[in-house]
Design a protein around this motif. Sequence first.
Motif, short mmCIF file in Angstrom:
data_model
loop_
_atom_site.label_atom_id
_atom_site.label_comp_id
_atom_site.label_asym_id
_atom_site.label_seq_id
_atom_site.Cartn_x
_atom_site.Cartn_y
_atom_site.Cartn_z
N GLY A 9 -51.60 119.17 -9.99
CA GLY A 9 -50.88 118.94 -8.75
C GLY A 9 -49.48 119.48 -8.73
O GLY A 9 -48.75 119.28 -7.75
N VAL A 10 -49.05 120.16 -9.80
CA VAL A 10 -47.75 120.84 -9.82
C VAL A 10 -48.00 122.34 -10.00
O VAL A 10 -48.68 122.76 -10.92
N ILE A 11 -47.43 123.11 -9.10
CA ILE A 11 -47.61 124.56 -9.12
C ILE A 11 -46.32 125.21 -9.64
O ILE A 11 -45.23 124.88 -9.18
N VAL A 12 -46.44 126.08 -10.61
CA VAL A 12 -45.29 126.86 -11.08
C VAL A 12 -45.21 128.12 -10.23
O VAL A 12 -46.16 128.91 -10.16
N ASP A 13 -44.09 128.30 -9.56
CA ASP A 13 -43.91 129.40 -8.61
C ASP A 13 -43.65 130.70 -9.36
O ASP A 13 -42.65 130.84 -10.06
N GLU A 14 -44.55 131.66 -9.19
CA GLU A 14 -44.40 132.97 -9.84
C GLU A 14 -44.11 134.07 -8.81
O GLU A 14 -44.11 135.25 -9.15
N GLU A 15 -43.83 133.67 -7.57
CA GLU A 15 -43.52 134.64 -6.52
C GLU A 15 -42.21 135.37 -6.86
O GLU A 15 -41.18 134.74 -7.08
N PRO A 16 -42.23 136.71 -6.95
CA PRO A 16 -40.98 137.43 -7.28
C PRO A 16 -39.86 137.17 -6.28
O PRO A 16 -38.70 137.04 -6.66
N ASP A 17 -40.19 137.10 -5.01
CA ASP A 17 -39.20 136.92 -3.96
C ASP A 17 -39.16 135.46 -3.53
O ASP A 17 -40.10 134.95 -2.93
N VAL A 18 -38.05 134.77 -3.82
CA VAL A 18 -37.95 133.36 -3.48
C VAL A 18 -38.07 133.13 -1.98
O VAL A 18 -38.49 132.06 -1.54
N TYR A 19 -37.75 134.14 -1.17
CA TYR A 19 -37.84 133.95 0.28
C TYR A 19 -39.29 133.78 0.74
O TYR A 19 -39.55 133.09 1.73
N GLU A 20 -40.22 134.40 0.04
CA GLU A 20 -41.62 134.17 0.37
C GLU A 20 -41.99 132.71 0.11
O GLU A 20 -42.78 132.11 0.85
N SER A 21 -41.41 132.13 -0.92
CA SER A 21 -41.65 130.71 -1.21
C SER A 21 -40.98 129.82 -0.16
O SER A 21 -41.56 128.83 0.29
N LEU A 22 -39.77 130.17 0.24
CA LEU A 22 -39.07 129.37 1.24
C LEU A 22 -39.78 129.38 2.59
O LEU A 22 -39.71 128.40 3.34
N LYS A 23 -40.45 130.46 2.90
CA LYS A 23 -41.21 130.52 4.15
C LYS A 23 -42.31 129.46 4.22
O LYS A 23 -42.72 129.05 5.30
N ARG A 24 -42.78 129.02 3.04
CA ARG A 24 -43.86 128.04 2.98
C ARG A 24 -43.36 126.63 2.68
O ARG A 24 -44.16 125.71 2.52
N THR A 25 -42.04 126.44 2.62
CA THR A 25 -41.45 125.20 2.11
C THR A 25 -40.80 124.40 3.23
O THR A 25 -40.21 124.96 4.15
N THR A 26 -40.90 123.06 3.12
CA THR A 26 -40.22 122.19 4.08
C THR A 26 -39.02 121.48 3.46
O THR A 26 -38.04 121.23 4.15
N VAL A 27 -39.08 121.15 2.16
CA VAL A 27 -37.99 120.46 1.48
C VAL A 27 -37.69 121.18 0.18
O VAL A 27 -38.61 121.51 -0.57
N VAL A 28 -36.40 121.40 -0.10
CA VAL A 28 -35.96 122.03 -1.35
C VAL A 28 -35.10 121.05 -2.13
O VAL A 28 -34.18 120.44 -1.56
N LEU A 29 -35.42 120.88 -3.40
CA LEU A 29 -34.66 120.00 -4.30
C LEU A 29 -34.02 120.87 -5.36
O LEU A 29 -34.68 121.67 -6.02
N GLY A 30 -32.71 120.72 -5.54
CA GLY A 30 -32.04 121.52 -6.55
C GLY A 30 -30.69 120.95 -6.92
O GLY A 30 -30.18 120.03 -6.28
N GLU A 31 -30.14 121.53 -7.95
CA GLU A 31 -28.90 121.02 -8.53
C GLU A 31 -27.72 121.93 -8.24
O GLU A 31 -26.67 121.46 -7.77
#
Length: 492
Positions: free
Chosen positions: A377-399
Amino acid sequence: MSSDPNGLDARTSDAVRKLLALEDDAPDVLREILPGASVPFWAQVRMRVAWLLSAQTTGSLDVAPGTWSRWAEARRVARAQLPSRWDAPRRAAQHDVCFYVAGGTLAGERGSARNWLVDDFAAAAESAVVVQQKPLPSSLGPPWFQPTVSMDAANARVTMRVRGKHPTEAAVRSIDSLLSDFARRLGQEPQAFEKIRQRAIRDENYRVPQLDELRRLIERVRPRVVLFDNGSYTYHGESVGLFKDGGAYVAEPQHGWIGPSHAAYNYGRLFQEPELRRALPDELLTFGDFWSDSIRHPGRVTAIGKPHLERQAAAAPARRAPQLLVVSSRTHPERTDALVVELRELLDDSWAIVFRPHPGERDETARRYPRLSAAPGVIVDEEPDVYESLKRTTVVLGEASTVLFEARAFGCEVIPRDSPFAAGVIGDAFGERVQDAAQIAERIRVVRNPQTAGRAADESIWAPHAVQTFRGWLDERLDADGVRRAGSSETP
């Protein structure tokens, strides 16, 4: 010191404070130059000293280098002796504008590798060449912008030239003496700088042949303007200085987060002196005024924007399935590992959980984050371009990451994690910082509508019309002396 919680002083880390205080005091030892060098030794080791001081409070850990193969290196050195269309010092032609980059900021586009940091700008210039450190072509395909060439063969030739050689005893004695003095002035034991010493000795061994290869490149390209990726990281000082010696105006395009706690973009009084200014770009081109106003850089600072973000944010869908993207900042990996696994247990199955490792730890994700890497149930993101990941994301958690600011431009909700590192990087830009998984899960549950997104980018953070602004900026720099050299249409 300002009492403003969002002021530069309040957001400056202890590590950077120590550097600024030392450079404002400007003792003569910071001006010392190794035999045969042209930039003070302090500039050569400054960033590594800053990282060491920062790691003592943030918990940031070095990433182990990838597996080294003697046979692979031997093949690389052998190939470097053969003719290659990608060999920058041997094949580059004259161009007014040279983009000198690492080559890791890539996104795939129709079978080619687009360098999102500079390719849009290069395409807007009348006479430009991109020179990267990484080999060509990349795993994503040939470079999108032409001409793009590589320093990889040159670097392999350097490796062959230094094999079996060592710096002079005088140089090593100078390194030891200066590092000992730096450590004392910064309240450190001399042995704390041992890794810095080892790297400094290696760099000194490589310095002359590396600069020889760069000099050959400069003689072929004869650039008038150089866009130098990471140019403010002062261990590049000799290279920046060599471009300046060749008559080029050197600017740096912002590549990621910068702010009052980033040592590469905050300097004390010492760096106003010519010997140290030579080691830094003449100008820094930022994503927007927010970034320009958050640093202490001795060069010009101009807001330009980020074309790749403009293009990708405009293409982001408004409706998205619930997805949490956890962004790594490399600090305390064991805590992040446990946190992601706990979040998977606390959130219902409607939420996808994606972990995005820092680019510097991508090859070591399974070792650094063993629990989340194995967790169902946890996916490790291997997408080279983070923007492609952000297009599919609703909430971002970071430090502490540029991705948090970029997420807002993509309409994502942002939840900031708390840490000493975060306090100096993002401050309260995203509201109250969360402490644990329970708080994070509660914040996620009250997201108003996780299936919709849409928010205009803040123009103070992301200046609009980046390509047009860059084109106007470049014309001004090329015309500064009233003469525009005719550009060459020849490609390498």
